[in-house]
Scaffold this motif. Structure first.
Motif, PDB file in Angstrom:
ATOM      1  N   TRP A 135      44.976  55.405  15.977  1.00  0.00           N
ATOM      2  CA  TRP A 135      43.873  56.196  15.416  1.00  0.00           C
ATOM      3  C   TRP A 135      44.258  56.804  14.067  1.00  0.00           C
ATOM      4  CZ3 TRP A 135      39.481  54.756  16.949  1.00  0.00           C
ATOM      5  CH2 TRP A 135      39.301  54.305  18.254  1.00  0.00           C
ATOM      6  N   ASP A 136      45.520  57.189  13.915  1.00  0.00           N
ATOM      7  CA  ASP A 136      45.978  57.682  12.607  1.00  0.00           C
ATOM      8  C   ASP A 136      45.856  56.594  11.551  1.00  0.00           C
ATOM      9  OD1 ASP A 136      46.561  60.139  13.744  1.00  0.00           O
ATOM     10  OD2 ASP A 136      48.736  59.804  13.803  1.00  0.00           O
ATOM     11  N   LYS A 137      46.249  55.372  11.909  1.00  0.00           N
ATOM     12  CA  LYS A 137      46.167  54.246  10.978  1.00  0.00           C
ATOM     13  C   LYS A 137      44.716  53.920  10.648  1.00  0.00           C
ATOM     14  CE  LYS A 137      47.837  50.592   8.808  1.00  0.00           C
ATOM     15  NZ  LYS A 137      48.344  50.724   7.459  1.00  0.00           N
ATOM     16  N   LEU A 138      43.863  53.896  11.657  1.00  0.00           N
ATOM     17  CA  LEU A 138      42.450  53.617  11.428  1.00  0.00           C
ATOM     18  C   LEU A 138      41.839  54.665  10.502  1.00  0.00           C
ATOM     19  CD1 LEU A 138      39.858  52.167  13.711  1.00  0.00           C
ATOM     20  CD2 LEU A 138      39.307  54.359  12.712  1.00  0.00           C
ATOM     21  N   ASN A 139      42.152  55.918  10.749  1.00  0.00           N
ATOM     22  CA  ASN A 139      41.636  56.999   9.910  1.00  0.00           C
ATOM     23  C   ASN A 139      42.134  56.863   8.470  1.00  0.00           C
ATOM     24  OD1 ASN A 139      40.132  59.538   9.716  1.00  0.00           O
ATOM     25  ND2 ASN A 139      42.140  60.427   9.277  1.00  0.00           N
ATOM     26  N   GLU A 140      43.414  56.570   8.323  1.00  0.00           N
ATOM     27  CA  GLU A 140      43.999  56.404   6.990  1.00  0.00           C
ATOM     28  C   GLU A 140      43.321  55.257   6.241  1.00  0.00           C
ATOM     29  OE1 GLU A 140      48.157  54.623   5.314  1.00  0.00           O
ATOM     30  OE2 GLU A 140      48.321  56.115   6.915  1.00  0.00           O
ATOM     31  N   GLU A 141      43.144  54.140   6.924  1.00  0.00           N
ATOM     32  CA  GLU A 141      42.484  53.000   6.284  1.00  0.00           C
ATOM     33  C   GLU A 141      41.040  53.324   5.926  1.00  0.00           C
ATOM     34  OE1 GLU A 141      42.934  49.202   8.124  1.00  0.00           O
ATOM     35  OE2 GLU A 141      45.122  49.305   8.031  1.00  0.00           O
ATOM     36  N   TYR A 142      40.350  54.005   6.812  1.00  0.00           N
ATOM     37  CA  TYR A 142      38.952  54.386   6.547  1.00  0.00           C
ATOM     38  C   TYR A 142      38.870  55.264   5.301  1.00  0.00           C
ATOM     39  CZ  TYR A 142      34.256  56.254   7.308  1.00  0.00           C
ATOM     40  OH  TYR A 142      32.933  56.629   7.153  1.00  0.00           O
ATOM     41  N   GLU A 143      39.766  56.243   5.210  1.00  0.00           N
ATOM     42  CA  GLU A 143      39.772  57.142   4.052  1.00  0.00           C
ATOM     43  C   GLU A 143      40.078  56.388   2.761  1.00  0.00           C
ATOM     44  OE1 GLU A 143      38.741  60.260   4.148  1.00  0.00           O
ATOM     45  OE2 GLU A 143      38.465  60.084   6.311  1.00  0.00           O
ATOM     46  N   ASN A 144      40.843  55.302   2.859  1.00  0.00           N
ATOM     47  CA  ASN A 144      41.178  54.478   1.693  1.00  0.00           C
ATOM     48  C   ASN A 144      40.184  53.335   1.489  1.00  0.00           C
ATOM     49  OD1 ASN A 144      43.504  55.917   0.876  1.00  0.00           O
ATOM     50  ND2 ASN A 144      44.666  54.949   2.525  1.00  0.00           N
ATOM     51  N   LYS A 145      39.061  53.414   2.205  1.00  0.00           N
ATOM     52  CA  LYS A 145      37.980  52.424   2.105  1.00  0.00           C
ATOM     53  C   LYS A 145      38.431  51.008   2.472  1.00  0.00           C
ATOM     54  CE  LYS A 145      35.185  55.163  -1.033  1.00  0.00           C
ATOM     55  NZ  LYS A 145      34.656  55.949   0.012  1.00  0.00           N
ATOM     56  N   ASN A 146      39.391  50.941   3.375  1.00  0.00           N
ATOM     57  CA  ASN A 146      39.804  49.671   3.960  1.00  0.00           C
ATOM     58  C   ASN A 146      39.237  49.681   5.379  1.00  0.00           C
ATOM     59  OD1 ASN A 146      41.026  47.548   5.259  1.00  0.00           O
ATOM     60  ND2 ASN A 146      43.073  47.980   4.499  1.00  0.00           N
ATOM     61  N   TYR A 147      38.237  48.852   5.607  1.00  0.00           N
ATOM     62  CA  TYR A 147      37.483  48.918   6.853  1.00  0.00           C
ATOM     63  C   TYR A 147      37.846  47.819   7.853  1.00  0.00           C
ATOM     64  CZ  TYR A 147      34.755  52.006   3.874  1.00  0.00           C
ATOM     65  OH  TYR A 147      34.366  53.005   3.034  1.00  0.00           O
ATOM     66  N   ASN A 148      38.938  47.091   7.625  1.00  0.00           N
ATOM     67  CA  ASN A 148      39.281  45.981   8.509  1.00  0.00           C
ATOM     68  C   ASN A 148      39.460  46.412   9.967  1.00  0.00           C
ATOM     69  OD1 ASN A 148      39.161  44.009   6.512  1.00  0.00           O
ATOM     70  ND2 ASN A 148      41.276  44.352   5.907  1.00  0.00           N
ATOM     71  N   THR A 185      36.430  59.274  14.092  1.00  0.00           N
ATOM     72  CA  THR A 185      36.491  60.158  15.260  1.00  0.00           C
ATOM     73  C   THR A 185      35.425  59.783  16.276  1.00  0.00           C
ATOM     74  OG1 THR A 185      37.352  61.943  13.887  1.00  0.00           O
ATOM     75  CG2 THR A 185      36.413  62.575  16.016  1.00  0.00           C
ATOM     76  N   ILE A 186      34.232  59.480  15.790  1.00  0.00           N
ATOM     77  CA  ILE A 186      33.157  59.064  16.690  1.00  0.00           C
ATOM     78  C   ILE A 186      33.530  57.754  17.373  1.00  0.00           C
ATOM     79  CG2 ILE A 186      30.738  58.313  16.779  1.00  0.00           C
ATOM     80  CD1 ILE A 186      31.205  61.398  16.391  1.00  0.00           C
ATOM     81  N   LEU A 187      34.101  56.820  16.615  1.00  0.00           N
ATOM     82  CA  LEU A 187      34.532  55.552  17.222  1.00  0.00           C
ATOM     83  C   LEU A 187      35.592  55.786  18.294  1.00  0.00           C
ATOM     84  CD1 LEU A 187      34.649  53.070  14.222  1.00  0.00           C
ATOM     85  CD2 LEU A 187      33.019  53.112  16.108  1.00  0.00           C
ATOM     86  N   LYS A 188      36.494  56.715  18.041  1.00  0.00           N
ATOM     87  CA  LYS A 188      37.526  57.029  19.034  1.00  0.00           C
ATOM     88  C   LYS A 188      36.878  57.505  20.333  1.00  0.00           C
ATOM     89  CE  LYS A 188      41.651  59.894  19.655  1.00  0.00           C
ATOM     90  NZ  LYS A 188      42.547  60.876  19.015  1.00  0.00           N
ATOM     91  N   ARG A 189      35.864  58.319  20.215  1.00  0.00           N
ATOM     92  CA  ARG A 189      35.181  58.834  21.410  1.00  0.00           C
ATOM     93  C   ARG A 189      34.402  57.731  22.115  1.00  0.00           C
ATOM     94  NH1 ARG A 189      34.232  64.459  18.419  1.00  0.00           N
ATOM     95  NH2 ARG A 189      36.283  65.265  18.952  1.00  0.00           N
ATOM     96  N   ILE A 190      33.797  56.841  21.339  1.00  0.00           N
ATOM     97  CA  ILE A 190      33.079  55.712  21.930  1.00  0.00           C
ATOM     98  C   ILE A 190      34.061  54.804  22.677  1.00  0.00           C
ATOM     99  CG2 ILE A 190      31.830  53.583  21.351  1.00  0.00           C
ATOM    100  CD1 ILE A 190      30.407  55.278  19.129  1.00  0.00           C
ATOM    101  N   VAL A 191      35.233  54.589  22.110  1.00  0.00           N
ATOM    102  CA  VAL A 191      36.253  53.778  22.775  1.00  0.00           C
ATOM    103  C   VAL A 191      36.675  54.441  24.085  1.00  0.00           C
ATOM    104  CG1 VAL A 191      38.656  52.980  22.623  1.00  0.00           C
ATOM    105  CG2 VAL A 191      37.069  52.575  20.728  1.00  0.00           C
ATOM    106  N   GLN A 192      36.846  55.757  24.088  1.00  0.00           N
ATOM    107  CA  GLN A 192      37.224  56.442  25.327  1.00  0.00           C
ATOM    108  C   GLN A 192      36.153  56.270  26.399  1.00  0.00           C
ATOM    109  OE1 GLN A 192      40.166  57.857  26.367  1.00  0.00           O
ATOM    110  NE2 GLN A 192      39.047  57.758  28.280  1.00  0.00           N
TER     111      GLN A 192
END
Length: 131
Positions: free
Chosen positions: A10-23, A109-116
């Motif tokens: 989740w830290d990596k996903l957040n970091e990538e999202y903030e850097n506009k890397n959406y892979n 964060t919303i995606l993290k909750r949806i995954v849970q």
């Protein structure tokens, strides 16, 4: 160990999202879509419409989503989850929805909750299989 892995993901996903890397976002949405289609084949058209990953990808890459549109997307995904999960998780889902609709939108964060919530669906099904 699983918690450390989850946190790192989740830290990596957040970091990538903030850097506009959406892979990672695309991979996660594709995974969620495949799970929902397997669990609710009768709703495949609705799921495909809501989780049109190519369209979402195009819009994210072009910075074409408003916060309101991302909120709508997240609410639509939560609607899919609500039809699939056990009622015991309704309160969690509605709390997430309230937070989302109160303007506390951070898409990772919303995606993290949806995954849970999706994990809860899978765990419930596994419990029924083993019973």
């Amino acid at each position: 160990l699983q918690t450390q892995y989850d946190n790192a993901f989740w830290d990596k996903l957040n970091e990538e999202y903030e850097n506009k890397n959406y892979n990672m976002i695309y991979e996660l949405l594709t995974y969620l879509k495949s799970v929902y289609v397997k669990l609710a084949a009768s709703k495949i058209e609705e799921i495909n419409d809501i989780l049109d990953v190519d369209f979402i990808k195009q819009r994210l890459e072009n910075n074409a989503y408003t916060n309101e549109e991302l909120t709508t997307l997240a609410n639509n995904i939560l609607d899919i989850v609500k039809t699939l999960h056990a009622p015991v998780y309704d309160e969690d889902l509605e709390n997430y929805r309230k937070e989302l609709n109160d303007g506390n939108l951070h898409f990772p964060t919303i995606l993290k909750r949806i995954v849970q919530l999706t994990r809860n669906i899978i765990q419930t099904l596994e419990q029924f299989k083993s019973a």
